[in-house]
Scaffold this active site. Structure first.
Site, mmCIF file in Angstrom:
data_model
loop_
_atom_site.group_PDB
_atom_site.id
_atom_site.type_symbol
_atom_site.label_atom_id
_atom_site.label_comp_id
_atom_site.label_asym_id
_atom_site.label_seq_id
_atom_site.Cartn_x
_atom_site.Cartn_y
_atom_site.Cartn_z
ATOM 1 N N ASN A 12 0.865 -1.181 0.000
ATOM 2 C CA ASN A 12 0.000 0.000 0.000
ATOM 3 C C ASN A 12 0.900 1.228 0.000
ATOM 4 O OD1 ASN A 12 -1.768 2.072 0.531
ATOM 5 N ND2 ASN A 12 -2.283 1.405 2.618
ATOM 6 N N LYS A 14 0.036 4.271 -0.260
ATOM 7 C CA LYS A 14 -0.632 5.456 0.327
ATOM 8 C C LYS A 14 -0.406 6.666 -0.595
ATOM 9 C CE LYS A 14 0.103 3.388 4.816
ATOM 10 N NZ LYS A 14 0.022 3.533 6.242
ATOM 11 N N HIS A 98 -9.413 0.910 5.032
ATOM 12 C CA HIS A 98 -8.130 1.128 5.716
ATOM 13 C C HIS A 98 -8.354 2.058 6.902
ATOM 14 C CE1 HIS A 98 -4.060 2.472 6.545
ATOM 15 N NE2 HIS A 98 -3.648 1.385 5.922
ATOM 16 N N GLU A 100 -6.804 4.478 8.000
ATOM 17 C CA GLU A 100 -6.638 5.916 7.717
ATOM 18 C C GLU A 100 -7.898 6.487 7.063
ATOM 19 O OE1 GLU A 100 -2.888 5.548 5.675
ATOM 20 O OE2 GLU A 100 -1.952 4.991 7.578
ATOM 21 N N GLU A 168 -5.217 -5.448 10.476
ATOM 22 C CA GLU A 168 -4.235 -4.398 10.693
ATOM 23 C C GLU A 168 -4.532 -3.696 12.020
ATOM 24 O OE1 GLU A 168 -2.277 -3.063 6.810
ATOM 25 O OE2 GLU A 168 -4.036 -1.818 7.080
ATOM 26 N N GLY A 174 2.498 1.887 10.906
ATOM 27 C CA GLY A 174 3.479 2.971 10.825
ATOM 28 C C GLY A 174 4.186 3.284 12.127
ATOM 29 N N SER A 213 3.438 -2.458 10.263
ATOM 30 C CA SER A 213 4.887 -2.468 10.546
ATOM 31 C C SER A 213 5.571 -3.777 10.156
ATOM 32 C CB SER A 213 5.152 -2.138 12.022
ATOM 33 O OG SER A 213 4.761 -0.806 12.296
HETATM 34 C C1 PEP Z 1 -0.785 0.027 6.148
HETATM 35 O O1 PEP Z 1 -0.984 1.217 6.256
HETATM 36 O O2 PEP Z 1 -1.601 -0.702 5.549
HETATM 37 C C2 PEP Z 1 0.417 -0.518 6.750
HETATM 38 C C3 PEP Z 1 0.459 -1.808 6.967
HETATM 39 O O3 PEP Z 1 1.420 0.366 7.029
HETATM 40 P P1 PEP Z 1 2.869 0.054 7.634
HETATM 41 O O4 PEP Z 1 3.367 -1.221 7.016
HETATM 42 O O5 PEP Z 1 3.714 1.224 7.249
HETATM 43 O O6 PEP Z 1 2.700 -0.081 9.109
#
Ligand code: PEP
Length: 254
Positions: A12, A14, A98, A100, A168, A174, A213
């Protein structure tokens, strides 16, 4: 017992990437030759790059997905993009729900369900994201939260082609923090039970990705967890040098 679903490692991107990023996609595509062939690879760039990435990824093993869609196929929705438009641009999948989007755009489970159903209508795979907050985990309310979110945002009908679920934890996105493999196993096994409860055969085949992460360093232990069928990767998907070892770890864990 049915064969485990084919693993998927999806990136992703973003709101990151400009035209020059096509060269990074090319690096991912050429490095993919070293990844076990059963691992499906996908990059979800920003919408501005979707068509370009889809063209660049043609004849490679990299699939291209989108990051969000509107629930309606067309209409007076300034600035929005429908699932049909994403499919027309070369996407084969779209991330919906997601955290966000849920937090920054106030998307509800009902909105997410409508988007997942729009994805299916357009022939796209919906990558449906769910996950608990830090407060919910600390309060021991993770499974209750997952159950509520999944039950309310799952499309009425689904199969292994139309749906992928991404677990997630919001506090892991993040932050560099991850749940223990034991915690991931508990949630993924719970999600699998919920999916098979809704649709016995189809629920077995739906991929359940872990996201939050994921890095080359922690991918081997996370990808080896029961009922983890791949990863949704944010920051570490932007560079082939990070994304490819994660995909390789996923292949080796099978
Ligand atoms: C995400 O936003 O879907 C995600 C998994 O981000 P990150 O790997 O940066 O934690």
């Amino acid at each position: 017992m049915a064969n485990p679903p084919r693993p998927l490692v999806a990136g992703n991107w973003k709101m990151n990437g400009l035209s020059a990023s096509v060269s990074e996609l090319a690096k991912i595509a050429s490095g993919a030759a070293d990844i076990a062939p059963n691992v499906e690879l996908m990059i979800c760039p920003p919408t501005t790059l979707l068509h370009r990435f889809a063209e660049a990824a043609r004849d490679t093993r990299i699939a291209v997905g989108a990051q969000d869609c509107h629930a309606q196929p067309s209409g007076a929705f300034t600035g929005d993009i429908s699932a049909e438009m994403l499919a027309d641009s070369g996407a084969c999948a779209v991330i919906v729900g997601h955290s966000e989007r849920r937090t920054l755009h106030g998307e509800s489970d009902e909105d997410v369900k409508a988007k997942a159903m729009a994805a299916a209508r357009a022939g796209l795979t919906a990558i449906l994201c769910i996950g608990e907050s830090r407060e919910e985990r600390e309060a021991g309310a993770t499974l209750a939260r997952i159950e509520r979110q999944l039950e309310a945002s799952l499309p009425d009908r689904f199969d292994a082609r139309s749906l992928v679920v991404a677990y997630e934890p919001v506090w892991a996105i993040g932050t560099g923090l991850t749940p223990t493999p034991g915690d991931v196993a508990e949630v993924h096994t719970f999600i699998r039970r919920l999916l098979t409860g809704r649709a016995a055969g189809a629920g077995e085949g739906v991929r359940i990705l872990y996201g939050g992460s994921v890095k080359p360093t922690n991918a081997p232990e996370l990808m080896a967890v029961a009922n983890v069928n791949g990863a949704l990767v944010g920051g570490a998907s932007l560079k082939a040098a990070d994304f490819l070892p994660i995909a390789a770890a996923c292949g080796l864990a099978r």
